[in-house]
Write a protein that holds these residues in place. Structure first.
Motif, PDB file in Angstrom:
ATOM      1  N   ALA A  40       0.875  -1.183   0.070  1.00 39.22           N
ATOM      2  CA  ALA A  40       0.044  -0.004   0.057  1.00 39.22           C
ATOM      3  C   ALA A  40       0.938   1.257   0.059  1.00 39.22           C
ATOM      4  O   ALA A  40       0.543   2.312  -0.694  1.00 39.22           O
ATOM      5  N   LEU A  41       2.058   1.452   0.949  1.00 42.60           N
ATOM      6  CA  LEU A  41       2.939   2.474   0.637  1.00 42.60           C
ATOM      7  C   LEU A  41       3.380   2.645  -0.632  1.00 42.60           C
ATOM      8  O   LEU A  41       3.550   3.863  -1.557  1.00 42.60           O
ATOM      9  N   LYS A  42       3.900   1.318  -1.319  1.00 36.36           N
ATOM     10  CA  LYS A  42       4.455   1.609  -2.625  1.00 36.36           C
ATOM     11  C   LYS A  42       3.410   2.160  -3.812  1.00 36.36           C
ATOM     12  O   LYS A  42       3.608   3.021  -4.512  1.00 36.36           O
ATOM     13  N   ASP A  43       2.250   1.543  -3.778  1.00 41.09           N
ATOM     14  CA  ASP A  43       1.216   2.191  -4.444  1.00 41.09           C
ATOM     15  C   ASP A  43       0.759   3.677  -4.240  1.00 41.09           C
ATOM     16  O   ASP A  43       0.473   4.408  -5.122  1.00 41.09           O
ATOM     17  N   ALA A  44       0.638   3.883  -3.013  1.00 43.50           N
ATOM     18  CA  ALA A  44       0.577   5.289  -2.734  1.00 43.50           C
ATOM     19  C   ALA A  44       1.608   6.365  -3.163  1.00 43.50           C
ATOM     20  O   ALA A  44       0.900   7.402  -3.820  1.00 43.50           O
ATOM     21  N   MET A  45       2.703   5.847  -3.253  1.00 44.73           N
ATOM     22  CA  MET A  45       3.874   6.534  -3.697  1.00 44.73           C
ATOM     23  C   MET A  45       3.856   6.796  -5.164  1.00 44.73           C
ATOM     24  O   MET A  45       4.076   7.826  -5.775  1.00 44.73           O
ATOM     25  N   ASP A  46       3.611   5.574  -5.746  1.00 36.47           N
ATOM     26  CA  ASP A  46       3.453   5.513  -7.210  1.00 36.47           C
ATOM     27  C   ASP A  46       2.422   6.618  -7.846  1.00 36.47           C
ATOM     28  O   ASP A  46       2.326   7.020  -8.884  1.00 36.47           O
ATOM     29  N   ALA A  47       1.258   6.713  -7.030  1.00 35.35           N
ATOM     30  CA  ALA A  47       0.251   7.403  -7.211  1.00 35.35           C
ATOM     31  C   ALA A  47       0.224   9.027  -6.963  1.00 35.35           C
ATOM     32  O   ALA A  47      -0.455   9.688  -7.350  1.00 35.35           O
ATOM     33  N   GLY A  48       1.425   9.125  -6.329  1.00 33.55           N
ATOM     34  CA  GLY A  48       1.669  10.530  -6.171  1.00 33.55           C
ATOM     35  C   GLY A  48       1.105  11.050  -4.941  1.00 33.55           C
ATOM     36  O   GLY A  48       0.823  12.191  -4.722  1.00 33.55           O
ATOM     37  N   VAL A  49       0.824  10.212  -3.780  1.00 41.13           N
ATOM     38  CA  VAL A  49       0.107  10.705  -2.791  1.00 41.13           C
ATOM     39  C   VAL A  49       1.071  11.645  -1.982  1.00 41.13           C
ATOM     40  O   VAL A  49       2.393  11.147  -1.808  1.00 41.13           O
ATOM     41  N   THR A  50       0.756  12.757  -1.464  1.00 45.71           N
ATOM     42  CA  THR A  50       1.559  13.705  -0.845  1.00 45.71           C
ATOM     43  C   THR A  50       1.282  13.564   0.738  1.00 45.71           C
ATOM     44  O   THR A  50       0.329  13.361   1.218  1.00 45.71           O
ATOM     45  N   PRO A  51       2.694  13.851   1.631  1.00 44.85           N
ATOM     46  CA  PRO A  51       2.639  14.088   2.698  1.00 44.85           C
ATOM     47  C   PRO A  51       1.578  14.943   3.653  1.00 44.85           C
ATOM     48  O   PRO A  51       1.347  15.972   2.654  1.00 44.85           O
ATOM     49  N   GLY A  52       0.828  14.757   4.205  1.00 47.45           N
ATOM     50  CA  GLY A  52      -0.136  15.446   4.789  1.00 47.45           C
ATOM     51  C   GLY A  52      -1.642  15.437   4.476  1.00 47.45           C
ATOM     52  O   GLY A  52      -2.545  15.723   4.858  1.00 47.45           O
ATOM     53  N   SER A  53      -1.510  14.431   3.285  1.00 50.19           N
ATOM     54  CA  SER A  53      -3.005  14.415   2.688  1.00 50.19           C
ATOM     55  C   SER A  53      -3.766  13.265   3.528  1.00 50.19           C
ATOM     56  O   SER A  53      -3.184  12.475   4.153  1.00 50.19           O
ATOM     57  N   PRO A  54      -5.045  13.307   3.307  1.00 47.23           N
ATOM     58  CA  PRO A  54      -5.819  12.247   4.086  1.00 47.23           C
ATOM     59  C   PRO A  54      -5.415  10.575   3.902  1.00 47.23           C
ATOM     60  O   PRO A  54      -5.389   9.983   4.475  1.00 47.23           O
ATOM     61  N   GLU A  55      -4.999  10.633   2.345  1.00 42.00           N
ATOM     62  CA  GLU A  55      -4.600   9.289   2.023  1.00 42.00           C
ATOM     63  C   GLU A  55      -3.197   8.961   2.985  1.00 42.00           C
ATOM     64  O   GLU A  55      -3.210   7.714   3.180  1.00 42.00           O
ATOM     65  N   ALA A  56      -2.422   9.655   2.700  1.00 42.50           N
ATOM     66  CA  ALA A  56      -1.142   9.620   3.526  1.00 42.50           C
ATOM     67  C   ALA A  56      -1.337   9.456   5.059  1.00 42.50           C
ATOM     68  O   ALA A  56      -0.664   8.456   5.637  1.00 42.50           O
ATOM     69  N   ASN A  57      -2.177  10.204   5.591  1.00 42.95           N
ATOM     70  CA  ASN A  57      -2.509  10.147   7.153  1.00 42.95           C
ATOM     71  C   ASN A  57      -3.025   8.711   7.480  1.00 42.95           C
ATOM     72  O   ASN A  57      -2.835   8.171   8.466  1.00 42.95           O
ATOM     73  N   GLN A  58      -3.941   8.336   6.668  1.00 39.93           N
ATOM     74  CA  GLN A  58      -4.481   6.855   6.552  1.00 39.93           C
ATOM     75  C   GLN A  58      -3.246   5.954   6.650  1.00 39.93           C
ATOM     76  O   GLN A  58      -3.525   4.834   7.497  1.00 39.93           O
ATOM     77  N   LEU A  59      -2.487   5.726   5.830  1.00 42.19           N
ATOM     78  CA  LEU A  59      -1.319   4.978   5.883  1.00 42.19           C
ATOM     79  C   LEU A  59      -0.506   5.085   7.077  1.00 42.19           C
ATOM     80  O   LEU A  59      -0.357   4.134   7.639  1.00 42.19           O
ATOM     81  N   VAL A  60      -0.583   6.288   7.387  1.00 42.68           N
ATOM     82  CA  VAL A  60       0.496   6.267   8.911  1.00 42.68           C
ATOM     83  C   VAL A  60      -0.291   5.874  10.175  1.00 42.68           C
ATOM     84  O   VAL A  60       0.168   5.061  10.848  1.00 42.68           O
ATOM     85  N   GLU A  61      -1.725   5.830  10.115  1.00 40.62           N
ATOM     86  CA  GLU A  61      -2.354   5.255  11.314  1.00 40.62           C
ATOM     87  C   GLU A  61      -2.399   3.930  11.113  1.00 40.62           C
ATOM     88  O   GLU A  61      -2.549   3.066  11.948  1.00 40.62           O
ATOM     89  N   ARG A  62      -2.580   3.265   9.630  1.00 41.23           N
ATOM     90  CA  ARG A  62      -2.506   1.845   9.495  1.00 41.23           C
ATOM     91  C   ARG A  62      -1.235   1.308  10.031  1.00 41.23           C
ATOM     92  O   ARG A  62      -1.043   0.058  10.385  1.00 41.23           O
ATOM     93  N   HIS A  63      -0.129   1.925   9.660  1.00 40.65           N
ATOM     94  CA  HIS A  63       1.279   1.448  10.188  1.00 40.65           C
ATOM     95  C   HIS A  63       1.091   1.356  11.551  1.00 40.65           C
ATOM     96  O   HIS A  63       1.613   0.518  12.243  1.00 40.65           O
ATOM     97  N   ARG A  64       0.611   2.222  12.400  1.00 36.05           N
ATOM     98  CA  ARG A  64       0.487   2.188  13.803  1.00 36.05           C
ATOM     99  C   ARG A  64      -0.242   0.932  14.152  1.00 36.05           C
ATOM    100  O   ARG A  64       0.041   0.354  15.170  1.00 36.05           O
ATOM    101  N   GLU A  65      -1.403   0.882  13.575  1.00 39.32           N
ATOM    102  CA  GLU A  65      -2.115  -0.306  13.927  1.00 39.32           C
ATOM    103  C   GLU A  65      -1.360  -1.639  13.281  1.00 39.32           C
ATOM    104  O   GLU A  65      -1.672  -2.677  14.318  1.00 39.32           O
ATOM    105  N   VAL A  66      -0.706  -1.824  12.527  1.00 33.58           N
ATOM    106  CA  VAL A  66      -0.052  -3.081  12.047  1.00 33.58           C
ATOM    107  C   VAL A  66       1.051  -3.035  13.393  1.00 33.58           C
ATOM    108  O   VAL A  66       1.270  -4.355  13.655  1.00 33.58           O
ATOM    109  N   PHE A  67       1.749  -2.162  13.481  1.00 33.25           N
ATOM    110  CA  PHE A  67       2.819  -2.383  14.473  1.00 33.25           C
ATOM    111  C   PHE A  67       2.605  -2.888  15.805  1.00 33.25           C
ATOM    112  O   PHE A  67       3.544  -3.126  16.626  1.00 33.25           O
ATOM    113  N   ALA A  68       1.315  -2.511  15.995  1.00 36.35           N
ATOM    114  CA  ALA A  68       0.857  -3.009  17.616  1.00 36.35           C
ATOM    115  C   ALA A  68       0.862  -4.158  17.607  1.00 36.35           C
ATOM    116  O   ALA A  68       0.683  -4.826  18.726  1.00 36.35           O
ATOM    117  N   SER A  69       1.230  -4.946  16.748  1.00 35.09           N
ATOM    118  CA  SER A  69       1.249  -6.513  16.952  1.00 35.09           C
ATOM    119  C   SER A  69       2.439  -6.773  17.527  1.00 35.09           C
ATOM    120  O   SER A  69       2.749  -8.011  18.109  1.00 35.09           O
TER     121      SER A  69
END
Length: 267
Positions: free
Chosen positions: A180-209
């Protein structure tokens, strides 16, 4: 109760020593009628005869196998009690306790191993779950680097309860996040955008494992992903420049939550 001299029986202190029970317990058994001394001195001190000692020996044995005092009194004094049946029932309870203790012991062994090793998987299982590029020495190196931290202890406690299937689910979630990170970067998702922030939140959720991750800790991880050669190679191997882009979207999300990435600490 007849009077006697000290020669006619043993005083409570000697009985306590001989049987390995406290004086207080002997006094209590006397008070409830479970084991009363047959004699007393002229001064009123308890004296236990040979017959009293025999009864006390039986009480100690029954107590050691787990019978309660009421049940012991019934076994000793009630002729209608099925003594073999009572002992069989107690044996069943003891066997159940032994089984529970063995399970507890096995759990403690896993917890100890997890604190010392991190992953409770064979090298073959690790390769099958995390891929052929996985370094089986990685957990030992991580323990050497972070073994004295709260996060290592939290990671070990999670690891102790996981088998190959649970770790496969974790590995799948991490791999899906990487894609998902690769696809977002390929799609030109910018830091601070809702899409980028959702990925950051997803990373915290996954890392909670592994262990709970605060936003400040996540900023520190983002720095490490970019600066540490091994982590940078992992992310840049997925997509050129991904390590830096990942750090940037983490920093932007942190700023949106009032955290200065330049001063964030591991807390």
């Amino acid at each position: 109760m007849p009077d006697a001299t000290d020669a006619d029986g043993l005083p409570v202190g000697q009985v306590s020593t001989r049987l390995g029970v406290t004086v207080r317990a002997l006094h209590h058994w006397d008070e409830i009628g479970l084991a009363r001394p047959s004699l007393r001195t002229a001064a009123g001190y308890r004296l236990y005869t040979a017959g009293d000692l025999e009864r006390l020996h039986r009480i100690v044995v029954y107590r050691e196998i787990g019978l309660g005092l009421d049940r012991i009194q019934a076994v000793l004094d009630d002729s209608t009690v099925d003594v073999p049946g009572a002992l069989r029932a107690q044996r069943t309870q003891v066997a159940e306790r032994i089984d529970r203790l063995q399970q507890l012991g096995a759990g403690l062994d896993r917890m100890i191993d997890a604190h010392e090793r991190g992953l409770l998987l064979t090298a073959e299982q690790q390769a099958a779950i995390f891929g052929p590029q996985w370094d089986p020495d990685g957990p030992a190196q991580a323990r050497q680097r972070w073994g004295d931290t709260t996060q290592w202890r939290q990671y070990a406690e999670r690891s102790a309860s996981r088998g190959p299937e649970e770790w496969q689910a974790v590995a799948d979630a991490v791999a899906a996040l990487d894609r998902a990170l690769k696809d977002a970067m390929d799609a030109g998702v910018t830091p601070g955008s809702p899409e980028a922030n959702q990925l950051v939140e997803r990373h915290r959720e996954v890392f909670a494992s592994y262990f709970p991750l605060t936003r400040q800790m996540q900023v520190c991880l983002g720095r490490m992903y970019e600066a540490d050669p091994a982590f940078a190679a992992h992310y840049d191997g997925i997509r050129a420049g991904l390590a830096t882009w990942f750090r940037r979207i983490i920093d932007a999300d942190a700023r949106a939550h009032g955290i200065d990435p330049d001063t964030a600490t591991w807390q």
